[in-house]
Design a protein around this motif. Structure first.
Motif, PDB file in Angstrom:
ATOM      1  N   PHE A   1       0.800  -1.218   0.000  1.00 23.02           N
ATOM      2  CA  PHE A   1       0.000   0.000   0.000  1.00 23.02           C
ATOM      3  C   PHE A   1       0.834   1.270   0.000  1.00 23.02           C
ATOM      4  O   PHE A   1       1.868   1.351   0.668  1.00 23.02           O
ATOM      5  CB  PHE A   1      -0.923   0.023   1.223  1.00 23.02           C
ATOM      6  CG  PHE A   1      -2.024  -0.980   1.156  1.00 23.02           C
ATOM      7  CD1 PHE A   1      -1.827  -2.268   1.639  1.00 23.02           C
ATOM      8  CD2 PHE A   1      -3.247  -0.658   0.597  1.00 23.02           C
ATOM      9  CE1 PHE A   1      -2.842  -3.213   1.573  1.00 23.02           C
ATOM     10  CE2 PHE A   1      -4.257  -1.587   0.519  1.00 23.02           C
ATOM     11  CZ  PHE A   1      -4.059  -2.875   1.007  1.00 23.02           C
ATOM     12  N   ALA A   2       0.343   2.271  -0.741  1.00 28.60           N
ATOM     13  CA  ALA A   2       0.920   3.603  -0.639  1.00 28.60           C
ATOM     14  C   ALA A   2       0.592   4.179   0.732  1.00 28.60           C
ATOM     15  O   ALA A   2      -0.436   3.824   1.335  1.00 28.60           O
ATOM     16  CB  ALA A   2       0.364   4.504  -1.734  1.00 28.60           C
ATOM     17  N   MET A   3       1.454   5.061   1.207  1.00 31.07           N
ATOM     18  CA  MET A   3       1.288   5.672   2.518  1.00 31.07           C
ATOM     19  C   MET A   3       1.499   7.179   2.417  1.00 31.07           C
ATOM     20  O   MET A   3       2.176   7.672   1.494  1.00 31.07           O
ATOM     21  CB  MET A   3       2.296   5.073   3.514  1.00 31.07           C
ATOM     22  CG  MET A   3       2.141   3.588   3.763  1.00 31.07           C
ATOM     23  SD  MET A   3       0.604   3.154   4.621  1.00 31.07           S
ATOM     24  CE  MET A   3       0.884   3.942   6.214  1.00 31.07           C
ATOM     25  N   HIS A   4       0.955   7.894   3.385  1.00 28.05           N
ATOM     26  CA  HIS A   4       1.002   9.355   3.348  1.00 28.05           C
ATOM     27  C   HIS A   4       1.197   9.932   4.747  1.00 28.05           C
ATOM     28  O   HIS A   4       0.944   9.264   5.751  1.00 28.05           O
ATOM     29  CB  HIS A   4      -0.313   9.916   2.781  1.00 28.05           C
ATOM     30  CG  HIS A   4      -0.621   9.457   1.406  1.00 28.05           C
ATOM     31  ND1 HIS A   4      -0.365  10.233   0.295  1.00 28.05           N
ATOM     32  CD2 HIS A   4      -1.145   8.289   0.943  1.00 28.05           C
ATOM     33  CE1 HIS A   4      -0.744   9.571  -0.790  1.00 28.05           C
ATOM     34  NE2 HIS A   4      -1.215   8.392  -0.421  1.00 28.05           N
ATOM     35  N   TRP A   5       1.598  11.190   4.769  1.00 24.83           N
ATOM     36  CA  TRP A   5       1.584  12.012   5.979  1.00 24.83           C
ATOM     37  C   TRP A   5       0.623  13.177   5.741  1.00 24.83           C
ATOM     38  O   TRP A   5       0.684  13.850   4.707  1.00 24.83           O
ATOM     39  CB  TRP A   5       2.976  12.544   6.293  1.00 24.83           C
ATOM     40  CG  TRP A   5       3.943  11.515   6.766  1.00 24.83           C
ATOM     41  CD1 TRP A   5       4.881  10.857   6.027  1.00 24.83           C
ATOM     42  CD2 TRP A   5       4.085  11.015   8.110  1.00 24.83           C
ATOM     43  NE1 TRP A   5       5.585   9.983   6.817  1.00 24.83           N
ATOM     44  CE2 TRP A   5       5.133  10.060   8.096  1.00 24.83           C
ATOM     45  CE3 TRP A   5       3.454  11.294   9.332  1.00 24.83           C
ATOM     46  CZ2 TRP A   5       5.537   9.387   9.245  1.00 24.83           C
ATOM     47  CZ3 TRP A   5       3.855  10.613  10.462  1.00 24.83           C
ATOM     48  CH2 TRP A   5       4.879   9.682  10.415  1.00 24.83           C
ATOM     49  N   VAL A   6      -0.243  13.393   6.725  1.00 22.49           N
ATOM     50  CA  VAL A   6      -1.183  14.516   6.707  1.00 22.49           C
ATOM     51  C   VAL A   6      -1.015  15.242   8.031  1.00 22.49           C
ATOM     52  O   VAL A   6      -0.865  14.601   9.073  1.00 22.49           O
ATOM     53  CB  VAL A   6      -2.645  14.027   6.555  1.00 22.49           C
ATOM     54  CG1 VAL A   6      -3.619  15.200   6.672  1.00 22.49           C
ATOM     55  CG2 VAL A   6      -2.822  13.310   5.217  1.00 22.49           C
TER      56      VAL A   6
END
Lengths: 106, 118
Positions: free
Chosen positions: B32-37
């Protein structure tokens, strides 16, 4: 970058009301529009993905519609537990921009 | 059960650097792609950065471009965010987020607070 315009910024409604929040994008994003709910002190929660798909476990009183540049989140019968801030977000291209948020009060 | 646990936040002086970490469990992290918000106190959500499952595609938000670096270690099921030259306006709760269908974010950590102040 794609700009998001969410309205209203806040609203007050009664239990049982139908509530509508709109989100407009600066360019066509097909249906790459998602909706989140954030209650005070909690992390956001995914409600709707791809404009109209209800995330697993989310009550059916929530629904999403729209495509292109204009989208809507509807709460068909507002409940006390729906007090929260709601955000739209585009996932079509570039930075995954969020709307400014709509605070829903009862 | 999916869990995302962030760490590394704290009080930092302007101009300094910081590395945030996120450990994932309960799902095949490597797929899975991952992000920071991030979310500044009393403000809305701001997407910071995202990374594809294989680290080949990386993107940054305009407000942090050139000052942050995202990376991941699939063997350790970990996501990282290095922030350089910290500014007062970087003060925020930083969330680690898992990507889902159509680029949505289906799981969020509880966040790690970064406070930039002298």
């Amino acid at each position: 970058d794609i700009q998001m315009t969410q309205s209203p910024s806040s609203l007050s409604a009664s239990v049982g009301d139908r509530v509508t929040i709109t989100c407009r994008t600066s360019q066509n994003i097909n249906n790459y529009l998602n909706w989140y709910q954030q209650k005070p002190g909690e992390a956001p929660k995914l409600l709707i993905y791809a404009a109209s798909n209800l995330q697993s476990g989310v009550p059916s009183r929530f629904s999403g519609s729209g495509s292109g540049t204009d989208f809507t989140l509807t709460v068909h019968s507002l409940q006390p537990e729906d007090i929260a801030t709601y955000y739209c977000q585009q996932s079509f291209s570039g930075p995954r921009t969020f709307g400014q948020g709509t605070r829903v009060e009862i | 059960e999916v869990q995302l646990v962030e760490s590394g936040g704290g009080l930092v002086q302007p101009g300094r650097s910081l590395t945030l970490s996120c450990v994932a469990s309960g799902f095949p992290f490597e797929d899975f792609a991952m992000h920071w918000v991030r979310q500044a106190p009393g403000k809305g959500l701001e997407w910071v950065s995202g990374i594809s499952w294989d680290s080949k595609n990386i993107d940054y938000g305009d407000s942090v471009k050139g000052r942050v670096s995202i990376s991941r270690d699939n063997a350790k099921k970990s996501l990282y965010l290095q922030i350089y030259s910290l500014r007062v306006e970087d003060t925020a709760l930083y969330y680690c987020v898992k990507e889902y269908g159509s680029g949505s974010f289906d799981h969020w950590g509880q966040g790690t607070l970064v406070t930039v102040s002298s």
